[in-house]
Design a protein around this motif. Structure first.
Motif, PDB file in Angstrom:
ATOM      1  N   VAL A 172      10.204 -11.418   9.159  1.00 35.93           N
ATOM      2  CA  VAL A 172      10.065 -11.934   7.802  1.00 35.93           C
ATOM      3  C   VAL A 172       9.830 -10.780   6.841  1.00 35.93           C
ATOM      4  CG1 VAL A 172       9.073 -14.099   8.657  1.00 35.93           C
ATOM      5  CG2 VAL A 172       7.563 -12.241   7.941  1.00 35.93           C
ATOM      6  N   ALA A 173      10.083 -11.051   5.569  1.00 37.80           N
ATOM      7  CA  ALA A 173       9.844 -10.051   4.520  1.00 37.80           C
ATOM      8  C   ALA A 173       9.155 -10.718   3.342  1.00 37.80           C
ATOM      9  CB  ALA A 173      11.159  -9.420   4.067  1.00 37.80           C
ATOM     10  N   PHE A 174       8.160 -10.045   2.800  1.00 35.30           N
ATOM     11  CA  PHE A 174       7.490 -10.504   1.585  1.00 35.30           C
ATOM     12  C   PHE A 174       8.110  -9.777   0.384  1.00 35.30           C
ATOM     13  CE2 PHE A 174       4.552 -11.776   4.797  1.00 35.30           C
ATOM     14  CZ  PHE A 174       3.814 -12.834   4.276  1.00 35.30           C
ATOM     15  N   ILE A 175       8.291 -10.511  -0.702  1.00 38.29           N
ATOM     16  CA  ILE A 175       8.973  -9.986  -1.882  1.00 38.29           C
ATOM     17  C   ILE A 175       8.006  -9.943  -3.064  1.00 38.29           C
ATOM     18  CG2 ILE A 175      11.040 -10.133  -3.311  1.00 38.29           C
ATOM     19  CD1 ILE A 175      11.559 -10.108  -0.233  1.00 38.29           C
ATOM     20  N   ASP A 176       7.957  -8.787  -3.740  1.00 36.36           N
ATOM     21  CA  ASP A 176       7.064  -8.608  -4.875  1.00 36.36           C
ATOM     22  C   ASP A 176       7.814  -7.880  -5.988  1.00 36.36           C
ATOM     23  OD1 ASP A 176       4.719  -8.776  -6.294  1.00 36.36           O
ATOM     24  OD2 ASP A 176       3.490  -7.754  -4.798  1.00 36.36           O
ATOM     25  N   ILE A 177       7.197  -7.770  -7.146  1.00 35.19           N
ATOM     26  CA  ILE A 177       7.786  -7.039  -8.270  1.00 35.19           C
ATOM     27  C   ILE A 177       7.085  -5.712  -8.507  1.00 35.19           C
ATOM     28  CG2 ILE A 177       7.906  -7.007 -10.809  1.00 35.19           C
ATOM     29  CD1 ILE A 177      10.276  -8.305  -9.827  1.00 35.19           C
ATOM     30  N   GLN A 178       5.791  -5.767  -8.708  1.00 31.13           N
ATOM     31  CA  GLN A 178       5.027  -4.580  -9.073  1.00 31.13           C
ATOM     32  C   GLN A 178       3.698  -4.604  -8.346  1.00 31.13           C
ATOM     33  OE1 GLN A 178       4.335  -4.016 -13.345  1.00 31.13           O
ATOM     34  NE2 GLN A 178       2.194  -3.625 -12.890  1.00 31.13           N
ATOM     35  N   ALA A 179       3.339  -3.502  -7.695  1.00 26.99           N
ATOM     36  CA  ALA A 179       2.102  -3.498  -6.925  1.00 26.99           C
ATOM     37  C   ALA A 179       1.693  -2.079  -6.563  1.00 26.99           C
ATOM     38  CB  ALA A 179       2.278  -4.319  -5.648  1.00 26.99           C
ATOM     39  N   THR A 180       0.454  -1.962  -6.094  1.00 23.35           N
ATOM     40  CA  THR A 180       0.018  -0.715  -5.463  1.00 23.35           C
ATOM     41  C   THR A 180       0.153  -0.824  -3.958  1.00 23.35           C
ATOM     42  OG1 THR A 180      -2.282  -1.453  -5.233  1.00 23.35           O
ATOM     43  CG2 THR A 180      -1.678  -0.358  -7.302  1.00 23.35           C
ATOM     44  N   GLY A 181       0.292  -2.048  -3.453  1.00 24.35           N
ATOM     45  CA  GLY A 181       0.390  -2.284  -2.017  1.00 24.35           C
ATOM     46  C   GLY A 181      -0.955  -2.550  -1.362  1.00 24.35           C
ATOM     47  N   LYS A 182      -2.037  -2.329  -2.084  1.00 25.62           N
ATOM     48  CA  LYS A 182      -3.379  -2.463  -1.515  1.00 25.62           C
ATOM     49  C   LYS A 182      -3.682  -3.902  -1.116  1.00 25.62           C
ATOM     50  CE  LYS A 182      -8.249  -1.501  -2.618  1.00 25.62           C
ATOM     51  NZ  LYS A 182      -9.173  -0.993  -3.667  1.00 25.62           N
ATOM     52  N   THR A 183      -3.413  -4.854  -2.016  1.00 23.17           N
ATOM     53  CA  THR A 183      -3.704  -6.259  -1.726  1.00 23.17           C
ATOM     54  C   THR A 183      -2.836  -6.775  -0.586  1.00 23.17           C
ATOM     55  OG1 THR A 183      -4.411  -6.691  -3.997  1.00 23.17           O
ATOM     56  CG2 THR A 183      -3.726  -8.591  -2.698  1.00 23.17           C
ATOM     57  N   PHE A 184      -1.561  -6.373  -0.578  1.00 25.29           N
ATOM     58  CA  PHE A 184      -0.661  -6.812   0.495  1.00 25.29           C
ATOM     59  C   PHE A 184      -1.150  -6.298   1.852  1.00 25.29           C
ATOM     60  CE2 PHE A 184       3.037  -6.111   3.243  1.00 25.29           C
ATOM     61  CZ  PHE A 184       3.500  -7.421   3.329  1.00 25.29           C
ATOM     62  N   LYS A 185      -1.575  -5.040   1.903  1.00 32.87           N
ATOM     63  CA  LYS A 185      -2.093  -4.478   3.149  1.00 32.87           C
ATOM     64  C   LYS A 185      -3.327  -5.237   3.620  1.00 32.87           C
ATOM     65  CE  LYS A 185      -0.622   0.386   2.778  1.00 32.87           C
ATOM     66  NZ  LYS A 185      -1.126   1.774   2.608  1.00 32.87           N
ATOM     67  N   THR A 186      -4.188  -5.611   2.681  1.00 35.68           N
ATOM     68  CA  THR A 186      -5.401  -6.361   3.021  1.00 35.68           C
ATOM     69  C   THR A 186      -5.045  -7.696   3.650  1.00 35.68           C
ATOM     70  OG1 THR A 186      -6.651  -5.306   1.233  1.00 35.68           O
ATOM     71  CG2 THR A 186      -7.512  -7.377   2.099  1.00 35.68           C
ATOM     72  N   MET A 187      -4.100  -8.416   3.040  1.00 39.68           N
ATOM     73  CA  MET A 187      -3.666  -9.705   3.578  1.00 39.68           C
ATOM     74  C   MET A 187      -3.082  -9.540   4.973  1.00 39.68           C
ATOM     75  SD  MET A 187      -0.713 -11.556   4.346  1.00 39.68           S
ATOM     76  CE  MET A 187       0.573 -10.749   3.400  1.00 39.68           C
ATOM     77  N   ALA A 188      -2.186  -8.552   5.145  1.00 36.20           N
ATOM     78  CA  ALA A 188      -1.540  -8.344   6.441  1.00 36.20           C
ATOM     79  C   ALA A 188      -2.563  -8.035   7.526  1.00 36.20           C
ATOM     80  CB  ALA A 188      -0.520  -7.211   6.321  1.00 36.20           C
ATOM     81  N   LYS A 189      -3.588  -7.269   7.167  1.00 32.72           N
ATOM     82  CA  LYS A 189      -4.642  -6.933   8.132  1.00 32.72           C
ATOM     83  C   LYS A 189      -5.442  -8.172   8.515  1.00 32.72           C
ATOM     84  CE  LYS A 189      -8.608  -3.839   8.804  1.00 32.72           C
ATOM     85  NZ  LYS A 189      -9.459  -2.786   8.191  1.00 32.72           N
ATOM     86  N   HIS A 190      -5.819  -8.976   7.512  1.00 34.45           N
ATOM     87  CA  HIS A 190      -6.564 -10.210   7.790  1.00 34.45           C
ATOM     88  C   HIS A 190      -5.772 -11.129   8.721  1.00 34.45           C
ATOM     89  CE1 HIS A 190      -9.751  -9.195   5.200  1.00 34.45           C
ATOM     90  NE2 HIS A 190      -9.260  -9.621   4.046  1.00 34.45           N
ATOM     91  N   CYS A 191      -4.451 -11.186   8.499  1.00 29.06           N
ATOM     92  CA  CYS A 191      -3.607 -12.141   9.228  1.00 29.06           C
ATOM     93  C   CYS A 191      -3.012 -11.561  10.507  1.00 29.06           C
ATOM     94  CB  CYS A 191      -2.487 -12.645   8.318  1.00 29.06           C
ATOM     95  SG  CYS A 191      -3.089 -13.525   6.861  1.00 29.06           S
ATOM     96  N   GLY A 192      -3.223 -10.278  10.732  1.00 29.73           N
ATOM     97  CA  GLY A 192      -2.713  -9.646  11.945  1.00 29.73           C
ATOM     98  C   GLY A 192      -1.203  -9.611  12.021  1.00 29.73           C
ATOM     99  N   ILE A 193      -0.541  -9.320  10.893  1.00 31.31           N
ATOM    100  CA  ILE A 193       0.919  -9.300  10.862  1.00 31.31           C
ATOM    101  C   ILE A 193       1.413  -7.949  10.346  1.00 31.31           C
ATOM    102  CG2 ILE A 193       1.137 -11.789  10.564  1.00 31.31           C
ATOM    103  CD1 ILE A 193       1.565 -11.326   7.582  1.00 31.31           C
ATOM    104  N   ASP A 194       2.654  -7.634  10.678  1.00 35.76           N
ATOM    105  CA  ASP A 194       3.276  -6.385  10.231  1.00 35.76           C
ATOM    106  C   ASP A 194       4.685  -6.691   9.725  1.00 35.76           C
ATOM    107  OD1 ASP A 194       3.805  -3.687   9.761  1.00 35.76           O
ATOM    108  OD2 ASP A 194       4.495  -3.338  11.829  1.00 35.76           O
ATOM    109  N   PRO A 195       4.785  -7.366   8.578  1.00 34.07           N
ATOM    110  CA  PRO A 195       6.095  -7.802   8.080  1.00 34.07           C
ATOM    111  C   PRO A 195       6.786  -6.718   7.257  1.00 34.07           C
ATOM    112  CG  PRO A 195       4.393  -8.597   6.632  1.00 34.07           C
ATOM    113  CD  PRO A 195       3.692  -7.809   7.709  1.00 34.07           C
ATOM    114  N   TYR A 196       8.043  -6.988   6.906  1.00 32.74           N
ATOM    115  CA  TYR A 196       8.747  -6.164   5.934  1.00 32.74           C
ATOM    116  C   TYR A 196       8.202  -6.482   4.536  1.00 32.74           C
ATOM    117  CZ  TYR A 196      12.203  -4.891   9.487  1.00 32.74           C
ATOM    118  OH  TYR A 196      12.828  -4.383  10.599  1.00 32.74           O
TER     119      TYR A 196
END
Length: 400
Positions: free
Chosen positions: A95-119
């Motif tokens: 799977v891939a998550f799609i965003d517009i503008q970010a630092t990537g910090k929040t996305f990394k936090t979510m992925a860590k909480h959920c134990g996933i490594d998506p595109y």
């Protein structure tokens, strides 16, 4: 005001981005595209049209999210987040998550909480170095107007505050009082017309069996929207809600008076919007000309405002119009020592003869303050700098 001119250019810009995402996704055998709220609302609509036309075997889903909902600390909220994301992912392997503008910090936090490594796809990253991950793809480098693109992708719903299970289904907890505009009918007209333009682009490709390379024109399109916009574009985008400092009621470029504009010239941090230039453009012609004259003649940067910098070693962050003017003014001072000037687009600035370096180049320097000269997104830039190792007590805004 009519939203159609904005919708026309936005359709071209965003369709190019979505086509790029889909092309890479097909090559990587990604099976599901997850569009992150709220910027993903319109992007998903575009993707669904392209996927249907191309008959691709790609699923799409809209993911309710926010910094509040994903940067959770207590165990109950973490569990709810994990359950919600797990339900969204289903049996999909890639799977891939799609965003517009970010630092990537929040996305990394979510992925860590959920134990996933998506595109992960993002139009523009506000943090250098985050593309080292081979599963992260960035469409454009940050230039003069890229940080404003998310205003073209607003969703009609409020911020996601968390998640709850209702009748065995995980649902987002939303701010129900949010209005994307004071008169939402203009927003829905914008979305409807944008979808019609996307359909026309797809129809053109189908009719002539030709793949439109919209990436090539993105810089020109961005300039048409933000650099030299029509009055229609300025008035429409100015009224769209655009969160600033967690204030959901802020507008992208609110109407202001000439007196307020004069005040903001030297107190830009007090401006309750995202794009001061647009607010100036919304003034009557004679008042706008007066404000632009004062700006060109440096009336909004006065050295007496910076007496606290006397004897200090200074790093400037940002080499745009405001940063350049401050740099030139402070260079005249015999008591203020500018030891370095940083910009994320430093390579391009160097080509223009500017003495600008990257953030990495100042890590070993000894300095007293780093001044952020950029008016918009101060808190985002500040968080980014702290994450990069800049001491928080040394970071100040242009207006302290």
């Amino acid at each position: 005001y009519s939203p159609r001119s904005t919708a026309f250019w936005a359709a071209i810009l965003l369709t190019g981005y979505v086509k790029w995402i889909i092309d890479i996704s097909i090559s990587k055998e990604i099976s599901k595209l997850l569009f992150i709220a709220r910027d993903g609302y319109i992007l998903k609509k575009i993707a669904d049209r392209i996927i249907e036309y191309k008959n691709y075997n790609l699923e799409t889903e809209y993911v309710y999210s926010s910094r509040i909902a994903w940067n959770v600390t207590n165990e109950v909220d973490k569990k709810n987040l994990k359950e919600y994301i797990s339900n969204i992912l289903g049996e999909s392997r890639y799977v891939a998550f799609i965003d517009i503008q970010a630092t990537g910090k929040t996305f990394k936090t979510m992925a860590k909480h959920c134990g996933i490594d998506p595109y992960y796809f993002c139009y523009v990253m506000l943090k250098q170095g985050t593309t080292d991950n081979n599963k992260w793809f960035v469409y454009s480098s940050i230039k003069k107007y890229e940080s404003y693109i998310e205003v073209l992708c607003r969703a009609p719903h409020g911020v996601t505050k968390g998640y709850e299970k209702i009748n065995e289904v995980w649902e987002p907890i939303l701010d129900r009082n949010y209005k994307v505009m004071d008169n939402p009918s203009y927003y829905y007209e914008y979305v409807d017309f944008l979808e019609k333009i996307v359909d026309e682009l797809i129809s053109y490709e189908k009719k002539f069996n030709f793949d439109l390379n919209l990436y090539r024109v993105k810089d020109s399109v961005i300039n048409n929207i933000f650099g030299c916009p029509s009055r229609e574009i300025v008035e429409f985008l100015g009224e769209i809600r655009h969160e600033k400092d967690n204030n959901e009621e802020s507008k992208f470029a609110p109407l202001i008076s000439a007196e307020e504009a004069k005040y903001y010239l030297s107190n830009i941090k007090d401006y309750n919007g995202a794009f001061f230039d647009f607010s100036v453009m919304r003034l009557p012609d004679n008042e706008r000309s007066m404000i632009e004259y004062e700006r060109k003649n440096g009336g909004y940067i006065q050295l007496q405002n910076y007496s606290f910098l006397n004897g200090k070693r200074i790093v400037l962050y940002g080499a745009g119009e405001r940063g350049t003017r401050l740099y030139n003014e402070l260079k005249k001072s015999e008591t203020i020592n500018i030891i370095s000037w940083v910009d994320i687009d430093y390579l391009e600035k160097k080509k223009n003869g500017m003495d600008v370096v990257s953030l990495n180049d100042i890590k070993l320097l000894q300095y007293d303050y780093l001044i952020i000269t950029i008016a918009a997104d101060f808190e985002i830039i500040k968080d980014y700098l702290i994450e990069c190792g800049i001491p928080q007590n040394k970071i100040i805004s242009l207006n302290k």
